[in-house]
Scaffold this motif. Structure first.
Motif, PDB file in Angstrom:
ATOM      1  N   MET A   1      -6.388  14.317  -0.666  1.00 12.94           N
ATOM      2  CA  MET A   1      -5.553  13.111  -0.763  1.00 12.94           C
ATOM      3  C   MET A   1      -4.229  13.368  -0.050  1.00 12.94           C
ATOM      4  N   THR A   2      -3.905  12.529   0.965  1.00 13.68           N
ATOM      5  CA  THR A   2      -2.691  12.677   1.756  1.00 13.68           C
ATOM      6  C   THR A   2      -1.676  11.608   1.364  1.00 13.68           C
ATOM      7  N   VAL A   3      -0.454  12.025   1.045  1.00 15.91           N
ATOM      8  CA  VAL A   3       0.612  11.093   0.677  1.00 15.91           C
ATOM      9  C   VAL A   3       1.543  10.931   1.880  1.00 15.91           C
ATOM     10  N   LYS A   4       1.715   9.668   2.325  1.00 17.07           N
ATOM     11  CA  LYS A   4       2.596   9.380   3.441  1.00 17.07           C
ATOM     12  C   LYS A   4       3.768   8.529   2.967  1.00 17.07           C
ATOM     13  N   LYS A   5       4.916   8.763   3.558  1.00 16.82           N
ATOM     14  CA  LYS A   5       6.113   7.990   3.230  1.00 16.82           C
ATOM     15  C   LYS A   5       6.451   7.056   4.379  1.00 16.82           C
ATOM     16  N   PHE A   6       6.802   5.835   4.021  1.00 17.68           N
ATOM     17  CA  PHE A   6       7.136   4.804   5.007  1.00 17.68           C
ATOM     18  C   PHE A   6       8.649   4.703   5.100  1.00 17.68           C
ATOM     19  N   ASN A   7       9.210   4.972   6.286  1.00 20.77           N
ATOM     20  CA  ASN A   7      10.653   4.917   6.499  1.00 20.77           C
ATOM     21  C   ASN A   7      11.075   3.513   6.916  1.00 20.77           C
ATOM     22  N   LEU A   8      12.250   3.109   6.483  1.00 23.24           N
ATOM     23  CA  LEU A   8      12.776   1.797   6.841  1.00 23.24           C
ATOM     24  C   LEU A   8      12.942   1.712   8.348  1.00 23.24           C
ATOM     25  N   PRO A   9      12.251   0.740   9.001  1.00 25.83           N
ATOM     26  CA  PRO A   9      12.350   0.635  10.464  1.00 25.83           C
ATOM     27  C   PRO A   9      13.515  -0.242  10.893  1.00 25.83           C
ATOM     28  N   ASP A  10      13.829  -0.189  12.173  1.00 24.44           N
ATOM     29  CA  ASP A  10      14.824  -1.084  12.767  1.00 24.44           C
ATOM     30  C   ASP A  10      14.088  -2.345  13.199  1.00 24.44           C
ATOM     31  N   VAL A  11      14.248  -3.426  12.429  1.00 24.08           N
ATOM     32  CA  VAL A  11      13.511  -4.664  12.715  1.00 24.08           C
ATOM     33  C   VAL A  11      14.255  -5.563  13.689  1.00 24.08           C
ATOM     34  N   GLY A  12      15.446  -5.167  14.095  1.00 19.60           N
ATOM     35  CA  GLY A  12      16.202  -5.972  15.056  1.00 19.60           C
ATOM     36  C   GLY A  12      16.641  -5.110  16.218  1.00 19.60           C
ATOM     37  N   GLU A  13      17.737  -5.474  16.812  1.00 15.00           N
ATOM     38  CA  GLU A  13      18.277  -4.718  17.933  1.00 15.00           C
ATOM     39  C   GLU A  13      19.510  -3.948  17.475  1.00 15.00           C
ATOM     40  N   GLY A  14      19.319  -2.658  17.221  1.00 14.35           N
ATOM     41  CA  GLY A  14      20.442  -1.810  16.854  1.00 14.35           C
ATOM     42  C   GLY A  14      20.898  -1.948  15.419  1.00 14.35           C
ATOM     43  N   LEU A  15      20.074  -2.513  14.505  1.00 14.32           N
ATOM     44  CA  LEU A  15      20.464  -2.616  13.102  1.00 14.32           C
ATOM     45  C   LEU A  15      20.488  -1.220  12.488  1.00 14.32           C
ATOM     46  N   THR A  16      21.461  -0.954  11.639  1.00 13.55           N
ATOM     47  CA  THR A  16      21.617   0.384  11.059  1.00 13.55           C
ATOM     48  C   THR A  16      21.256   0.447   9.590  1.00 13.55           C
ATOM     49  N   GLU A  17      21.204  -0.719   8.906  1.00 11.46           N
ATOM     50  CA  GLU A  17      20.921  -0.711   7.477  1.00 11.46           C
ATOM     51  C   GLU A  17      20.305  -2.033   7.056  1.00 11.46           C
ATOM     52  N   ALA A  18      19.738  -2.025   5.852  1.00 14.35           N
ATOM     53  CA  ALA A  18      19.138  -3.242   5.300  1.00 14.35           C
ATOM     54  C   ALA A  18      19.048  -3.098   3.789  1.00 14.35           C
ATOM     55  N   GLU A  19      19.023  -4.235   3.106  1.00 12.27           N
ATOM     56  CA  GLU A  19      18.910  -4.257   1.645  1.00 12.27           C
ATOM     57  C   GLU A  19      17.480  -4.592   1.238  1.00 12.27           C
ATOM     58  N   VAL A  20      16.930  -3.825   0.312  1.00 14.45           N
ATOM     59  CA  VAL A  20      15.611  -4.131  -0.234  1.00 14.45           C
ATOM     60  C   VAL A  20      15.785  -5.255  -1.249  1.00 14.45           C
ATOM     61  N   VAL A  21      15.341  -6.442  -0.895  1.00 15.09           N
ATOM     62  CA  VAL A  21      15.548  -7.620  -1.739  1.00 15.09           C
ATOM     63  C   VAL A  21      14.501  -7.706  -2.837  1.00 15.09           C
ATOM     64  N   ALA A  22      13.221  -7.577  -2.475  1.00 16.29           N
ATOM     65  CA  ALA A  22      12.156  -7.727  -3.473  1.00 16.29           C
ATOM     66  C   ALA A  22      10.924  -6.930  -3.040  1.00 16.29           C
ATOM     67  N   TRP A  23      10.356  -6.178  -3.974  1.00 21.35           N
ATOM     68  CA  TRP A  23       9.102  -5.478  -3.721  1.00 21.35           C
ATOM     69  C   TRP A  23       7.935  -6.418  -3.988  1.00 21.35           C
ATOM     70  N   LYS A  24       6.932  -6.380  -3.118  1.00 19.58           N
ATOM     71  CA  LYS A  24       5.725  -7.181  -3.281  1.00 19.58           C
ATOM     72  C   LYS A  24       4.555  -6.351  -3.818  1.00 19.58           C
ATOM     73  N   VAL A  25       4.783  -5.036  -4.013  1.00 20.21           N
ATOM     74  CA  VAL A  25       3.748  -4.159  -4.550  1.00 20.21           C
ATOM     75  C   VAL A  25       4.367  -3.297  -5.638  1.00 20.21           C
ATOM     76  N   LYS A  26       3.514  -2.605  -6.362  1.00 17.89           N
ATOM     77  CA  LYS A  26       3.972  -1.695  -7.418  1.00 17.89           C
ATOM     78  C   LYS A  26       3.095  -0.454  -7.395  1.00 17.89           C
ATOM     79  N   PRO A  27       3.529   0.654  -8.027  1.00 18.04           N
ATOM     80  CA  PRO A  27       2.710   1.860  -8.034  1.00 18.04           C
ATOM     81  C   PRO A  27       1.323   1.574  -8.609  1.00 18.04           C
ATOM     82  N   GLY A  28       0.314   2.093  -7.914  1.00 21.76           N
ATOM     83  CA  GLY A  28      -1.058   1.870  -8.339  1.00 21.76           C
ATOM     84  C   GLY A  28      -1.765   0.784  -7.557  1.00 21.76           C
ATOM     85  N   ASP A  29      -1.005  -0.054  -6.860  1.00 23.80           N
ATOM     86  CA  ASP A  29      -1.616  -1.123  -6.063  1.00 23.80           C
ATOM     87  C   ASP A  29      -2.264  -0.540  -4.806  1.00 23.80           C
TER      88      ASP A  29
END
Length: 501
Positions: A1-29
């Motif tokens: 079993m391999t565990v991978k971590k997803f890093n916050l990507p740059d979804v715009g041009e040169g954005l440096t940060e973002a706020e996590v507003v709402a999760w659509k999944v939970k552990p176990g999904d």
């Protein structure tokens, strides 16, 4: 079993940060590739993040409401499950509860004796011969039984119940639950009735793929929209009209409940400045103190514009499309900018000190429309607006406003603007001094349209009057150019027929 971590990507041009507003999944999904993991708010807009890989969510590494930098791990997903190396036990296909044993697996049911397996599975091609295995007779599928079943009539010529027909032709097939009787149907429609009763009604809404995507972006169920297409299909215009009606109902509901709310117990409410509002505040400060603003105002008799809008609303070509005076103003701004190209430009500073500053005149129009949203002011723009017909421009304005209110505006839709219009008249304001959108040199404020006394041909009569306010970067647009541009915009509002030239 391999565990991978997803890093916050740059979804715009040169954005440096973002706020996590709402999760659509939970552990176990369990998630698949491109499933939505969460919503994040950047300095541009609200964005949904899709999953880059499939697996099971093991941990959410960032809580909702937390602002993190691009590249920070926000979720852990395991690819595969424990015990994946063990051979899977074959399972029989599920049996529908409504048809019981009708859809028996092709291999039949094995008895307890037949189900016994040797300790070591034989290799492929070895073991007992196929004819040595006793198989149960394969039962006929329900569809073939119904297709072969004749319609039986009794001595008096009355059509029998479908259940009895099925029992007569396939003794082991129980009657489907949806079928009751076709005694009242004619022989010509009897076969269709049986097929519909057995298979159910298929409610498929006709719509082209781009329209379906547009409906998903707006959160609209196509089945709720009244289609007006030539073949009964849902069109983009149908979606825009439906969303406009839904927005109007929502606005009425919000105004009712806001009027009934009680005052807050706290005397001071602290609101963190972040996301879109933070980016807007920074951009407005930079623009106000880097570009020398000059503003001019002009009163306009928009009576003929109001008459033109009224005619468009009842026109068959604009049926189902929301039309307002803003449409005519947008077209007027595009027309006036074509006559005065330097208002559709950008001032570029000499950043390295090796050359002179430049003025970049754009020979295309990405028309920005300032839109107030619950998350702050957004300025999405209509790409290549100079190429759009009046109807196409109306559809683009409707789509832009609908997506902005729903928080579905994407960062790319707010980049590359060349000139902006802000409709403060929708709030009952006569006019104002708008701040230029960064990267542009002009902005036009559209005030409310009211009936006022106006002198026309020596007589004072009531007319529909509005006031336009324009702000310009004085490094690019001098007083003469700004006056000629605003006069051209006013001329279209006073006589929309000039657009036909």
């Amino acid at each position: 079993m391999t565990v991978k971590k997803f890093n916050l990507p740059d979804v715009g041009e040169g954005l440096t940060e973002a706020e996590v507003v709402a999760w659509k999944v939970k552990p176990g999904d369990t998630v698949a590739i491109n499933d939505v993991l969460c919503e994040i708010e950047t300095a541009k807009s609200l964005v949904e993040l899709p999953s880059p890989f499939a697996g099971t969510v093991t941990e959410l590494l960032v809580e909702e409401g937390i602002t993190v930098e691009v590249g920070t791990a926000i979720i852990a997903v395991s690819e595969g499950h424990e015990g994946d190396s063990a051979p899977a036990t074959p399972q029989a296909p599920p049996v529908s509860p409504e048809v019981d044993e009708v859809f028996t697996p092709v291999y039949g049911k094995l008895s307890a004796e037949d189900n016994e397996q040797p300790a070591t599975s034989p290799l492929v091609g070895s073991g007992p011969k196929a004819d040595a295995v006793k198989r149960r007779a394969r039962k006929r599928p329900l569809e073939s039984v119904v297709a072969a079943a004749p319609v039986a009539e009794d001595a008096e010529g009355t059509v029998q119940d479908v259940t009895s027909v099925l029992q007569a032709n396939a003794a082991e097939v129980p009657a489907p639950k949806r079928v009751t009787s076709v005694a009242q149907e004619s022989p010509a429609t009897r076969g269709n009735s049986v097929g519909v009763a057995l298979t159910g009604l298929v409610n498929k809404v006709l719509a082209k793929p781009p329209v379906r995507k547009f409906a998903r972006d707006l959160g609209i169920d196509l089945a709720d929209v009244v289609p007006t297409g030539h073949r009964g299909e849902v069109t983009r215009e149908d979606l825009v009209s439906y969303q406009a009606q839904r927005d109007a109902e929502l606005d009425q509901a919000e105004s009712f409940w806001s009027a009934s709310k009680k005052p807050q117990d706290q005397r001071i409410e602290r609101i963190p400045v972040k996301g879109v509002r933070k980016a807007t505040a920074r951009a407005m400060v930079d623009s106000a103190f880097s570009a020398p603003h000059v503003s001019i105002f002009v009163d306009v008799d928009a009576s003929r514009t109001m008459e033109f809008v009224k005619r468009l609303k009842v026109s068959r070509d604009f049926e189902g499309i929301k039309v307002s005076p803003l449409l005519i103003l947008a077209k007027a701004v595009i027309w006036a900018a074509a006559r005065n190209p330097s208002v559709n430009a950008t001032w570029v500073d000499d950043s390295d000190g090796k050359g002179a500053a430049e003025i970049h005149v754009k020979h295309y129009m990405n028309l920005g429309i300032a839109a107030a949203t619950p998350r702050g002011l957004m300025v999405p723009n209509i790409k290549d607006a100079q190429d759009l017909s009046l109807k196409e421009l109306a559809l683009a304005l409707n789509e832009l406003a609908t997506k902005a209110r729903a928080g579905k505006t994407q960062p790319a839709e707010m980049q590359g603007g060349t000139l902006t219009v802000t409709n403060i008249g929708a709030l009952g304001i006569d006019t104002g001094t708008p701040i230029i959108n960064p990267g542009e040199v002009a902005i036009v404020a559209f005030g409310t349209i009211k009936q006022k006394p106006w002198v026309l041909d020596g007589e004072v009569i009531p007319r529909w009057i509005t006031t336009l306010g324009g702000s310009f970067d004085h490094r690019v647009v001098d007083g003469d150019l700004s006056a000629r541009f605003m006069a051209d915009v006013a001329a279209i509002l006073e006589e929309p027929a000039l657009l036909l030239d």
